[in-house]
Design a protein around this motif. Structure first.
Motif, short mmCIF file in Angstrom:
data_model
loop_
_atom_site.label_atom_id
_atom_site.label_comp_id
_atom_site.label_asym_id
_atom_site.label_seq_id
_atom_site.Cartn_x
_atom_site.Cartn_y
_atom_site.Cartn_z
N MET A 1 33.93 39.47 39.83
CA MET A 1 33.79 40.60 38.91
C MET A 1 34.49 40.31 37.59
O MET A 1 33.95 40.57 36.51
CB MET A 1 34.40 41.85 39.54
CG MET A 1 34.51 43.01 38.56
SD MET A 1 35.69 44.28 39.11
CE MET A 1 37.25 43.45 38.77
N ASN A 2 35.68 39.75 37.68
CA ASN A 2 36.47 39.44 36.49
C ASN A 2 35.71 38.50 35.56
O ASN A 2 35.71 38.67 34.34
CB ASN A 2 37.79 38.80 36.94
CG ASN A 2 38.76 38.60 35.81
OD1 ASN A 2 38.92 39.48 34.96
ND2 ASN A 2 39.41 37.45 35.77
N ARG A 3 35.04 37.52 36.13
CA ARG A 3 34.33 36.56 35.28
C ARG A 3 33.13 37.23 34.60
O ARG A 3 32.79 36.89 33.47
CB ARG A 3 33.95 35.32 36.09
CG ARG A 3 35.22 34.53 36.45
CD ARG A 3 35.01 33.25 37.22
NE ARG A 3 36.34 32.70 37.54
CZ ARG A 3 36.56 31.54 38.17
NH1 ARG A 3 35.54 30.80 38.55
NH2 ARG A 3 37.79 31.13 38.41
N PHE A 4 32.51 38.18 35.28
CA PHE A 4 31.46 38.95 34.61
C PHE A 4 32.05 39.72 33.43
O PHE A 4 31.51 39.70 32.33
CB PHE A 4 30.79 39.93 35.59
CG PHE A 4 29.52 39.38 36.17
CD1 PHE A 4 29.56 38.49 37.22
CD2 PHE A 4 28.29 39.74 35.66
CE1 PHE A 4 28.39 37.96 37.75
CE2 PHE A 4 27.10 39.23 36.18
CZ PHE A 4 27.15 38.34 37.23
N TRP A 5 33.14 40.39 33.67
CA TRP A 5 33.74 41.18 32.59
C TRP A 5 34.22 40.28 31.45
O TRP A 5 34.00 40.57 30.28
CB TRP A 5 34.89 42.04 33.13
CG TRP A 5 34.41 43.38 33.59
CD1 TRP A 5 34.00 43.72 34.84
CD2 TRP A 5 34.29 44.58 32.79
NE1 TRP A 5 33.63 45.05 34.88
CE2 TRP A 5 33.81 45.60 33.64
CE3 TRP A 5 34.55 44.88 31.46
CZ2 TRP A 5 33.58 46.91 33.19
CZ3 TRP A 5 34.33 46.18 31.01
CH2 TRP A 5 33.84 47.17 31.86
N GLU A 6 34.87 39.18 31.82
CA GLU A 6 35.32 38.24 30.78
C GLU A 6 34.14 37.77 29.94
O GLU A 6 34.20 37.74 28.72
CB GLU A 6 35.95 36.99 31.43
CG GLU A 6 37.35 37.15 31.96
CD GLU A 6 37.89 35.82 32.49
OE1 GLU A 6 37.10 35.02 33.02
OE2 GLU A 6 39.10 35.60 32.36
N GLY A 7 33.08 37.38 30.63
CA GLY A 7 31.92 36.81 29.93
C GLY A 7 31.24 37.84 29.04
O GLY A 7 30.97 37.58 27.87
N VAL A 8 31.01 39.00 29.61
CA VAL A 8 30.25 40.01 28.87
C VAL A 8 31.07 40.57 27.71
O VAL A 8 30.56 40.77 26.62
CB VAL A 8 29.78 41.13 29.83
CG1 VAL A 8 29.23 42.32 29.06
CG2 VAL A 8 28.72 40.57 30.79
N THR A 9 32.37 40.78 27.94
CA THR A 9 33.18 41.35 26.86
C THR A 9 33.65 40.29 25.87
O THR A 9 34.43 40.59 24.98
CB THR A 9 34.40 42.14 27.39
OG1 THR A 9 35.20 41.26 28.19
CG2 THR A 9 33.96 43.33 28.20
N SER A 10 33.16 39.08 26.03
CA SER A 10 33.42 38.13 24.95
C SER A 10 32.10 37.67 24.33
O SER A 10 32.07 36.71 23.58
CB SER A 10 34.29 36.96 25.41
OG SER A 10 33.74 36.31 26.51
#
Lengths: 509, 509
Positions: free
Chosen positions: B355-364
């Motif tokens: 989940m964290n990597r999705f958030w990291e990716g999308v919010t960058s």
């Protein structure tokens, strides 16, 4: 006159000569006061003294050899010049292993050869707090796993650090074309008392000489004043065996690398004992290959199992092995973020991640420094002021320290299976010992290609601080794992006399 | 003769011409069969057909304009050459927005302009499973957040993928100095049925043309055979609007970049519709600036908020913004590790980290692809074979997808306070919308420097999938946060007609 002079001192203890004398001019800077110490074996040290107020000068010396030492004072205060004395240097007492040195290129030992594994913490401004808090900090340290403290000489002006300190270390003013420097003797007596308190607890004092978080001007003094300060500090505390010189915290926020090189030369020249020397960066890495740097002190706010930021990547770059190779020196991640919950990105790591960075760092061949920044109404945050440790990582760091201290010394980054082990950190000693750390990854099994022989394999639960024996294995085996984050495998070659232990069948999934 | 020909087709639907005819030689490769389609507006497409077995040829066409289209068949089969027909292209039905295109440089839209935010998953070998499992996979997808599937044409030979597939796609042999290629029509009918099933569910098929995990030789066919395969596949499936071409998974394990460039040229030439084109690496990044690459498809097994591996670092490098600038294209992290617990480092992430990597990716400013590898006795792991989703991240990915779909389109990497916000990922639209992600960090408060106007600030709990209103704020404010990992702030400019909402006092700690 010489007064209060001891007859005996232990090896790596401090022998102190106290001299009374009237100085012409500024007693802090205008007086030559030093002594030459000579051992029976012919060692000779020239050691500078310092003015300690009230017409008192002191010369402190840390002998590195037992036996008789003689000394002779040299001074431009006529009454003191030529004074002589002698003392006996005796065996070190228990717990005194001498100053810490680099050994085996990437590691540290005390001078007596005992391995030293730094498990540091930060207490940047603890010496500038009120005595009650200082005592609480010492008590906390006593019950902590930390054996190195990063601490500033100068007070800190920064978030959560806005109070005026009880004492300022020094002052200076321009007068007749030169700088008049005055040191606050009370402050330095206080400071060195705390260095000695740490020493008595077996804790190294990683003394930060300059730092940018300042409102008094200590980070922007004229070079002449900086050097007067360094000279004074070295004369006062270099005879304490637990002193390390950390040139600066975030040196690059003060001035560029080239401007620091001369300061390192100065320390090399003035410090008779060759204490460890490093410098810590904010953005731009210092060139840690420079010969005056004994170990790389690195700020790195992130995972150490990073891929390169460059498109030409190699998979699973492990930064510490890379830096070891680059610098050929020990690597300490002296700032990797702090356990806590404050508003700044460097100060709100979960305890799991603080612990994780210790494991990452240590199992890839480096060392790591802790810090703690839990928000508190009273603004007493361990990271800077000390007080009480509130976090959950120190217990886990203590556990790791025990494991490392029980392991063979000088473990190096190593892979059991270089092809498959890109995803783990591992240190070991070939054919004898391996410590494989899985980070957040959580396999339910793992194939190990063991070297020749029989190996005892333990599961290390880093967060629960538990070790579970998985049995004895040989050859290529599949090991069951619990499928949770933060586990490690400790793999130890069996001694021949361990052979009576029943060999278990290889666990197969 | 032409049979079974429709009279109507919807825009971006597939118009299919079925032709019966006897071929000389190899009907798969030795027959010219194509049609020129012409719209009233003057658009003209030359489209290749393919042999579908049993003396049947098909030509499939995806019209991109409503209205009357005419076509004329061209073939070296005399009976077919010159055949003509016409059909009406009608408005697309609900849910049909056309093929996905790059828009606003870093983003995707359907051809009708509707934004498309890829939230992909991997099902590398799902088409090679038995029908019951395929149906279960489709059912799982229907209830999942995923709107893109990475799927191979060729079967997979790899850990957990050792069974012989029900059908092989093709065979080839050398004969008289050239290659005789035969396609398994049943396989391709099966394959395209599944592509169409995905299309009907609104899921893009990111079709992986080659991959190295092979025992049948599909990854090392002669170039002539590769191109016959590409030509055949393009003729069969390019009229499906949800097709993307992923040249290879881990291209660099098959052959170097330069050997792939010609394959891209070939696809550009053969695909009448200009479907999206990318390629995925294992180690060495493909040069995604090449004009035939529509978006960067990247494998990156680690945090995206990395510091550079180089000593000349800039603090807190955010890789996706860097790649966006480097490639000037959308960036999809098509492999960032999989949620699961298998023995390989790429396949045992905790759900929090997925989940964290999705958030990291999308919010960058990028996009991320999911995969799931939970160990199972039956060796059915979602990542490759499909089946049931067992993980805990899809629910959170669904939550993120909702947030992104409710946000203004084309958010870009942005910082409210470039100096202080090095530690967060943030995308937004200046003065209107900001989504700030705190990663594992867990501050109890945060200072926001809001642009002019009043902003509604919501706390997003990414793991609990909850949104809590924090109130309305303006100017520089301190926002209270819960001091836990995996939270975000959603900050939205108030409309004038929102003004009746009571302004809360700034929360101050």
């Amino acid at each position: 006159m010489i007064s209060m002079t001891q007859n005996n001192v232990e090896k790596w203890g401090t022998y102190e000569i106290t001299l009374k004398g009237k100085a012409e001019g500024n007693p802090f800077t205008d007086v030559e006061i030093k002594a030459v110490f000579t051992s029976e074996a012919g060692d000779s040290f020239e050691v500078e003294g310092f003015y300690d107020g009230e017409d008192t000068f002191k010369i402190r010396f840390m002998p590195n050899r037992t036996g008789l030492w003689k000394y002779e004072v040299r001074s431009d205060i006529k009454d003191l010049d030529g004074m002589k004395g002698e003392f006996l240097c005796v065996d070190p007492s228990e717990g005194n292993h001498g100053p810490v040195r680099v050994c085996n290129t990437y590691h540290f030992c005390y001078e007596d050869g005992t391995p030293y594994h730094p498990f540091g913490t930060t207490l940047y401004a603890w010496v500038h707090q009120r005595e009650e808090l200082i005592q609480q900090t010492l008590e906390s340290l006593r019950n902590s796993p930390f054996n190195k403290v990063r601490m500033c000489v100068f007070p800190k002006y920064y978030a959560y650090n806005r109070e005026e300190p009880p004492m300022l270390p020094m002052s200076w003013r321009e007068e007749d074309g030169r700088y008049q420097v005055e040191f606050n003797v009370k402050f330095f007596q206080h400071f060195e008392r705390l260095v000695k308190e740490l020493m008595d607890m077996g804790i190294e004092a990683d003394v930060i000489l300059f730092h940018p978080y300042d409102k008094w001007g200590f980070c922007s003094m004229p070079e002449e004043v900086d050097k007067a300060y360094l000279r004074y500090l070295i004369a006062r505390i270099s005879s304490y065996r637990n002193v390390w010189w950390s040139m600066a915290n975030e040196y690059d926020l003060i001035k560029p690398q080239k401007d620091w090189d001369g300061y390192f030369h100065f320390i090399v020249e003035k410090d008779p004992y060759n204490h460890l020397r490093s410098v810590h960066q904010c953005f731009k890495f210092y060139d840690h290959t420079k010969p005056w740097i004994t170990h790389a002190s690195i700020q790195w706010q992130g995972s150490l199992r990073s891929w390169s930021g460059e498109p030409e990547i190699d998979i699973g770059i492990n930064l510490i092995p890379k830096w070891r190779e680059m610098y050929k020196k020990p690597v300490i991640i002296d700032e990797c973020g702090y356990e806590g919950n404050i508003e700044y990105g460097w100060g709100n790591l979960p305890p799991q991640e603080m612990m994780n960075r210790f494991w990452e760092g240590v199992t890839s061949g480096g060392y790591v420094t802790h810090g703690e920044t839990y928000y508190s109404e009273d603004e007493v945050l361990w990271w800077s002021k000390g007080g009480r440790l509130k976090g959950e990582s120190p217990k886990r760091i203590a556990f790791l320290r025990t494991i490392i201290e029980e392991a063979p010394p000088f473990l190096k980054p190593i892979k059991l299976d270089p092809m498959m082990d890109w995803d783990v950190h591992c240190i070991g000693k070939e054919g004898e010992y391996y410590l494989i750390y899985f980070d957040i990854n959580r396999p339910v099994k793992r194939t190990l290609k063991l070297p020749e022989g029989k190996y005892r394999v333990d599961l290390v639960d880093c967060w629960e601080t538990e070790i579970h024996s998985l049995g004895i294995f040989q050859g290529q085996v599949v090991i069951r794992l619990p499928g949770k984050s933060y586990v490690a495998l400790r793999i130890q070659k069996m001694e021949n006399n361990d052979d009576w232990i029943i060999l278990r069948e290889d666990a197969k999934l």
